[in-house]
Design a protein around this motif. Structure first.
Motif, mmCIF file in Angstrom:
data_model
loop_
_atom_site.group_PDB
_atom_site.id
_atom_site.type_symbol
_atom_site.label_atom_id
_atom_site.label_comp_id
_atom_site.label_asym_id
_atom_site.label_seq_id
_atom_site.Cartn_x
_atom_site.Cartn_y
_atom_site.Cartn_z
ATOM 1 N N PRO A 1 73.057 -53.802 55.610
ATOM 2 C CA PRO A 1 73.083 -53.543 57.938
ATOM 3 C C PRO A 1 74.288 -54.033 58.498
ATOM 4 C CG PRO A 1 71.074 -55.229 57.106
ATOM 5 C CD PRO A 1 71.656 -54.614 55.816
ATOM 6 N N ASP A 2 74.431 -54.480 56.976
ATOM 7 C CA ASP A 2 76.713 -55.001 57.542
ATOM 8 C C ASP A 2 77.310 -53.724 57.141
ATOM 9 O OD1 ASP A 2 75.653 -56.799 58.231
ATOM 10 O OD2 ASP A 2 75.621 -57.892 55.936
ATOM 11 N N LEU A 3 76.955 -52.863 56.045
ATOM 12 C CA LEU A 3 78.504 -51.833 56.141
ATOM 13 C C LEU A 3 76.939 -50.685 55.810
ATOM 14 C CD1 LEU A 3 78.819 -53.092 52.456
ATOM 15 C CD2 LEU A 3 79.982 -53.744 54.071
ATOM 16 N N GLY A 4 75.602 -50.022 56.328
ATOM 17 C CA GLY A 4 75.102 -48.904 56.129
ATOM 18 C C GLY A 4 75.198 -48.612 55.386
ATOM 19 N N ALA B 1 79.296 -40.499 60.462
ATOM 20 C CA ALA B 1 79.796 -41.339 61.184
ATOM 21 C C ALA B 1 78.999 -42.314 61.810
ATOM 22 C CB ALA B 1 80.880 -40.588 62.287
ATOM 23 N N SER B 2 77.820 -42.722 61.668
ATOM 24 C CA SER B 2 77.045 -42.944 62.002
ATOM 25 C C SER B 2 75.838 -43.509 61.007
ATOM 26 C CB SER B 2 75.532 -42.401 63.436
ATOM 27 O OG SER B 2 77.067 -42.696 64.496
ATOM 28 N N CYS B 3 76.661 -44.106 60.002
ATOM 29 C CA CYS B 3 76.310 -44.658 58.053
ATOM 30 C C CYS B 3 75.360 -46.166 59.131
ATOM 31 C CB CYS B 3 77.083 -44.943 57.405
ATOM 32 S SG CYS B 3 78.017 -46.371 57.415
ATOM 33 N N LEU B 4 75.256 -46.280 60.374
ATOM 34 C CA LEU B 4 74.299 -47.291 60.162
ATOM 35 C C LEU B 4 72.929 -47.169 60.736
ATOM 36 C CD1 LEU B 4 76.653 -49.491 61.985
ATOM 37 C CD2 LEU B 4 76.416 -50.321 59.742
ATOM 38 N N GLU B 5 72.752 -46.135 60.163
ATOM 39 C CA GLU B 5 70.796 -45.927 60.428
ATOM 40 C C GLU B 5 71.079 -44.309 59.403
ATOM 41 O OE1 GLU B 5 70.073 -44.914 64.525
ATOM 42 O OE2 GLU B 5 70.874 -42.718 64.904
ATOM 43 N N LEU B 6 70.085 -44.433 58.421
ATOM 44 C CA LEU B 6 69.839 -43.312 58.502
ATOM 45 C C LEU B 6 68.993 -42.379 58.686
ATOM 46 C CD1 LEU B 6 70.731 -42.393 55.531
ATOM 47 C CD2 LEU B 6 69.159 -44.116 54.570
ATOM 48 N N VAL B 7 69.375 -41.114 59.092
ATOM 49 C CA VAL B 7 68.273 -39.749 59.504
ATOM 50 C C VAL B 7 67.651 -38.669 58.487
ATOM 51 C CG1 VAL B 7 67.928 -38.052 61.330
ATOM 52 C CG2 VAL B 7 68.987 -40.303 62.221
ATOM 53 N N HIS B 8 66.470 -38.277 58.159
ATOM 54 C CA HIS B 8 65.482 -37.940 57.535
ATOM 55 C C HIS B 8 65.417 -36.513 58.030
ATOM 56 C CE1 HIS B 8 67.111 -40.754 54.537
ATOM 57 N NE2 HIS B 8 67.378 -39.105 53.623
ATOM 58 N N THR B 9 65.398 -35.475 58.541
ATOM 59 C CA THR B 9 64.216 -34.322 58.861
ATOM 60 C C THR B 9 63.146 -33.338 58.257
ATOM 61 O OG1 THR B 9 65.895 -34.139 60.995
ATOM 62 C CG2 THR B 9 64.098 -32.252 60.662
ATOM 63 N N ILE B 10 62.501 -33.776 57.590
ATOM 64 C CA ILE B 10 61.206 -34.086 56.883
ATOM 65 C C ILE B 10 60.453 -32.685 57.111
ATOM 66 C CG2 ILE B 10 60.123 -34.430 54.583
ATOM 67 C CD1 ILE B 10 61.092 -37.129 55.552
ATOM 68 N N ARG B 11 59.320 -31.730 56.392
ATOM 69 C CA ARG B 11 58.438 -30.800 56.435
ATOM 70 C C ARG B 11 57.432 -31.187 55.479
ATOM 71 N NH1 ARG B 11 57.925 -24.588 55.713
ATOM 72 N NH2 ARG B 11 56.073 -24.266 57.043
ATOM 73 N N ALA B 12 56.304 -31.091 55.705
ATOM 74 C CA ALA B 12 55.295 -31.882 55.522
ATOM 75 C C ALA B 12 55.109 -30.433 55.191
ATOM 76 C CB ALA B 12 54.298 -32.559 56.332
ATOM 77 N N VAL B 13 55.038 -30.606 53.234
ATOM 78 C CA VAL B 13 54.660 -29.917 52.270
ATOM 79 C C VAL B 13 54.063 -30.445 51.003
ATOM 80 C CG1 VAL B 13 55.852 -27.942 53.539
ATOM 81 C CG2 VAL B 13 56.853 -29.438 51.641
ATOM 82 N N GLY B 14 54.146 -31.127 50.725
ATOM 83 C CA GLY B 14 53.703 -31.891 49.406
ATOM 84 C C GLY B 14 53.148 -33.186 49.244
ATOM 85 N N ASN B 15 53.430 -33.115 48.062
ATOM 86 C CA ASN B 15 52.143 -34.448 47.827
ATOM 87 C C ASN B 15 52.383 -36.004 48.718
ATOM 88 O OD1 ASN B 15 49.750 -33.112 46.316
ATOM 89 N ND2 ASN B 15 51.042 -33.338 44.852
ATOM 90 N N VAL B 16 53.990 -36.175 48.788
ATOM 91 C CA VAL B 16 54.396 -37.281 48.773
ATOM 92 C C VAL B 16 54.567 -36.814 50.824
ATOM 93 C CG1 VAL B 16 56.780 -38.876 48.454
ATOM 94 C CG2 VAL B 16 55.224 -37.774 46.844
ATOM 95 N N THR B 17 55.314 -36.024 50.715
ATOM 96 C CA THR B 17 55.657 -35.375 52.553
ATOM 97 C C THR B 17 54.289 -35.018 53.290
ATOM 98 O OG1 THR B 17 56.165 -33.435 52.163
ATOM 99 C CG2 THR B 17 57.714 -34.752 52.080
ATOM 100 N N ARG B 18 53.645 -35.272 52.463
ATOM 101 C CA ARG B 18 52.025 -34.865 53.981
ATOM 102 C C ARG B 18 52.051 -36.409 54.441
ATOM 103 N NH1 ARG B 18 49.190 -31.564 50.184
ATOM 104 N NH2 ARG B 18 50.873 -29.557 49.933
#
Length: 126
Positions: free
Chosen positions: A42-45, A73-90
């Motif tokens: 949380p301190d370093l991102g 430039a905003s490494c204090l949050e981690l953003v992922h946009t994911i498509r639900a297509v597999g055994n983990v992402t669904r």
């Protein structure tokens, strides 16, 4: 020997999964969602460069490589946009804020964004 990635993270550190809380979930479409995660430190991102990815681990289900879609430039949050297509992402699409995912990375060499400044660029993704 510890190697350093372009984003400044050691490869040794990148191979250790870190539990991180889910801060926000945004439903984009019926099969696409965006997760905003707290960084492992949380301190370093989590420094990354455009084009890198992380391994996201859904405990009890499995792990998947997902491109980071947030602003480097905003490494204090981690953003992922994911498509639900597999055994983990669904099942991952049902995750709620406050839940915990495992994160490893970032991995990959990234895109040469600075070299592309002022030039025409075509990006194809699949």
């Amino acid at each position: 020997m510890v190697q350093i990635t372009q984003a400044g993270t050691s490869v040794q550190d990148a191979r250790v999964p870190h539990p991180v809380p889910v801060r926000h979930v945004l439903r984009e479409t019926h099969d696409t969602f965006t997760l905003t995660l707290a960084p492992p430190d949380p301190d370093l991102g989590l420094p990354f460069i455009p084009g890198q990815f992380t391994m996201l681990y859904l405990f009890g289900t499995g792990e998947v490589p997902i491109s980071i879609s947030g602003d480097p430039a905003s490494c204090l949050e981690l953003v992922h946009t994911i498509r639900a297509v597999g055994n983990v992402t669904r099942p991952m699409q049902d995750i709620q804020p406050g839940s915990v995912l495992g994160v490893r990375g970032p991995f990959g060499t990234g895109w040469p964004v600075m070299e592309a400044r002022g030039k025409d660029v075509v990006i194809v993704a699949g």
